[in-house]
Each structure stands twice: as C-alpha cells, then as structure tokens.
Design an enzyme around this catalytic site. Structure first.
Site, PDB file in Angstrom:
ATOM      1  N   TYR A   1      23.868  -9.412  48.770  1.00 16.37           N
ATOM      2  CA  TYR A   1      24.298  -8.029  48.596  1.00 16.37           C
ATOM      3  C   TYR A   1      23.326  -7.294  47.680  1.00 16.37           C
ATOM      4  O   TYR A   1      22.863  -6.194  47.999  1.00 16.37           O
ATOM      5  CB  TYR A   1      25.729  -7.977  48.046  1.00 16.37           C
ATOM      6  CG  TYR A   1      26.194  -6.584  47.715  1.00 16.37           C
ATOM      7  CD1 TYR A   1      26.491  -5.683  48.737  1.00 16.37           C
ATOM      8  CD2 TYR A   1      26.313  -6.161  46.399  1.00 16.37           C
ATOM      9  CE1 TYR A   1      26.902  -4.389  48.439  1.00 16.37           C
ATOM     10  CE2 TYR A   1      26.727  -4.884  46.095  1.00 16.37           C
ATOM     11  CZ  TYR A   1      27.019  -3.998  47.124  1.00 16.37           C
ATOM     12  OH  TYR A   1      27.410  -2.714  46.823  1.00 16.37           O
TER      13      TYR A   1
ATOM     14  N   GLU B   1      34.928   0.333  46.566  1.00 14.70           N
ATOM     15  CA  GLU B   1      34.832   0.447  45.114  1.00 14.70           C
ATOM     16  C   GLU B   1      36.210   0.737  44.521  1.00 14.70           C
ATOM     17  O   GLU B   1      36.548   0.222  43.456  1.00 14.70           O
ATOM     18  CB  GLU B   1      33.824   1.521  44.704  1.00 14.70           C
ATOM     19  CG  GLU B   1      32.390   1.164  44.999  1.00 14.70           C
ATOM     20  CD  GLU B   1      31.834  -0.009  44.194  1.00 14.70           C
ATOM     21  OE1 GLU B   1      32.463  -0.446  43.206  1.00 14.70           O
ATOM     22  OE2 GLU B   1      30.758  -0.499  44.566  1.00 14.70           O
TER      23      GLU B   1
ATOM     24  N   TRP C   1      33.720  -7.679  41.750  1.00 13.70           N
ATOM     25  CA  TRP C   1      33.092  -7.204  42.983  1.00 13.70           C
ATOM     26  C   TRP C   1      32.967  -8.328  44.003  1.00 13.70           C
ATOM     27  O   TRP C   1      33.094  -8.094  45.201  1.00 13.70           O
ATOM     28  CB  TRP C   1      31.732  -6.571  42.688  1.00 13.70           C
ATOM     29  CG  TRP C   1      31.086  -6.049  43.921  1.00 13.70           C
ATOM     30  CD1 TRP C   1      29.922  -6.471  44.479  1.00 13.70           C
ATOM     31  CD2 TRP C   1      31.572  -5.011  44.789  1.00 13.70           C
ATOM     32  NE1 TRP C   1      29.650  -5.770  45.628  1.00 13.70           N
ATOM     33  CE2 TRP C   1      30.652  -4.864  45.839  1.00 13.70           C
ATOM     34  CE3 TRP C   1      32.707  -4.205  44.780  1.00 13.70           C
ATOM     35  CZ2 TRP C   1      30.823  -3.942  46.872  1.00 13.70           C
ATOM     36  CZ3 TRP C   1      32.869  -3.285  45.820  1.00 13.70           C
ATOM     37  CH2 TRP C   1      31.941  -3.170  46.834  1.00 13.70           C
TER      38      TRP C   1
END
Length: 178
Positions: free
Chosen positions: A11, A33, A41
């Site tokens: 990522y 988000e 995350w």
C-alpha cells in the site's frame, strides 16, 4: 502500523500519496478513512475488498439507495467494520455526494488549490495529524452533510489520495522537487 506487513508495504509503495482524481476512488478513500477512525489502518486494508463488495463497488448512486434492510445486512457482514454509525455514514455520504454542485474531485482538490502539496518532513514524528486545509475540508464536508470526516480523518484522506505528499525526505516514494 506494522511496517513489515506485506499488505501495508505494498500500500505504501504503490498507492499511498499517489494523486487520485477519480470521483469513485476518492469516495472510497474518504469512506475508508472514516471507517478507520479509532482503528489501525492495516485493519481497514485487510477489509478493503470486503468494503468494495459490501458497498456495490463504491457506486455512489447504488449506495445512496441503501435503506434500513441494507444497514442490517451490513451489520452482519464480517468483511467490513460492523459499526452502525460508520455504515450509515457511507450511505449518507453517498447521498451528500449526489447533492454536490460540482464533482467530488473538484471539491476535495480545491482545498490544496488543485495541485498536490509536497511537504519536507524529515521524520514521521514531524507529520501533523491535521492542518488548516484538513480543518477547512472537514468543516465544508460536514456543512454539506458528510459524516466521519473530522479534521484528522480528512488529513489522512489527503495523504492517502495524494492531495499532500507527506513521504519523508529520505523516502524513495517522495516526489522530488526541482
């Protein structure tokens, strides 16, 4: 965040900070988000495909038509974070997107003047959790009916979508300034 997790590394190395201007992709990142709020995350990265499936490939028009039955279905979907407020926010954010008087990308990119802002941080510790721009974005999105879009969430979104390049000076992904 586990910097040695292959999913996280991919990522960072391939996506994070790359400028995104596609409305659907921006809508996805904004909502992911929001889903991340209070979580790591990597948790959201591991559930990203589940989110794409649960939320109709991030088709805003389809999501805007979701109702109470869909919310109940999604609350039972282990492929996403099963938090009623976060699920309802995606649906509400789709509806808010459809009422915009400009494309979502134009609205979001307006907070950085349409071009990525490149920072010059030496360490990750120097990177702020929010900025004046993310506060302004949050205020405007909330005014327009978006949820789970606080200033910190908006700044994380700005970083993810490449509105700002917060790769540190020594990072190979950092945009080089002439």
């Amino acid at each position: 965040m586990p910097p040695d997790d292959p999913l996280y590394v991919a990522y960072h190395d391939e996506e994070w900070g790359v400028p995104v201007r596609d409305d659907r992709a921006l809508f996805e990142l904004l909502n992911l988000e929001g889903a991340q709020a209070g979580l790591s995350w990597i948790t959201i990265l591991r559930k990203r495909e589940g989110y794409r499936s649960a939320f109709a490939g991030w088709d805003v028009e389809r999501i805007a038509r979701f109702g109470a039955r869909d919310v109940e279905r999604l609350l039972g979907d282990a492929g996403i974070v099963r938090h009623r407020g976060k699920i309802e926010s995606v649906i509400g954010n789709a509806r808010a997107t459809l009422t915009l008087d400009e494309p979502l990308s134009e609205l979001l990119w307006s907070f950085v003047g349409g071009e990525p802002r490149v920072s010059s941080f030496r360490t990750v510790a120097e990177i702020p959790a929010e900025t004046a721009e993310s506060k302004a974005m949050s205020k405007e999105l909330k005014r327009r009916g978006f949820r789970f879009t606080g200033p910190t969430t908006c700044y994380a979104f700005m970083q993810a979508a490449g509105l700002v390049d917060d790769h540190t000076l020594d990072c190979f992904r950092r945009v080089r300034q002439p």
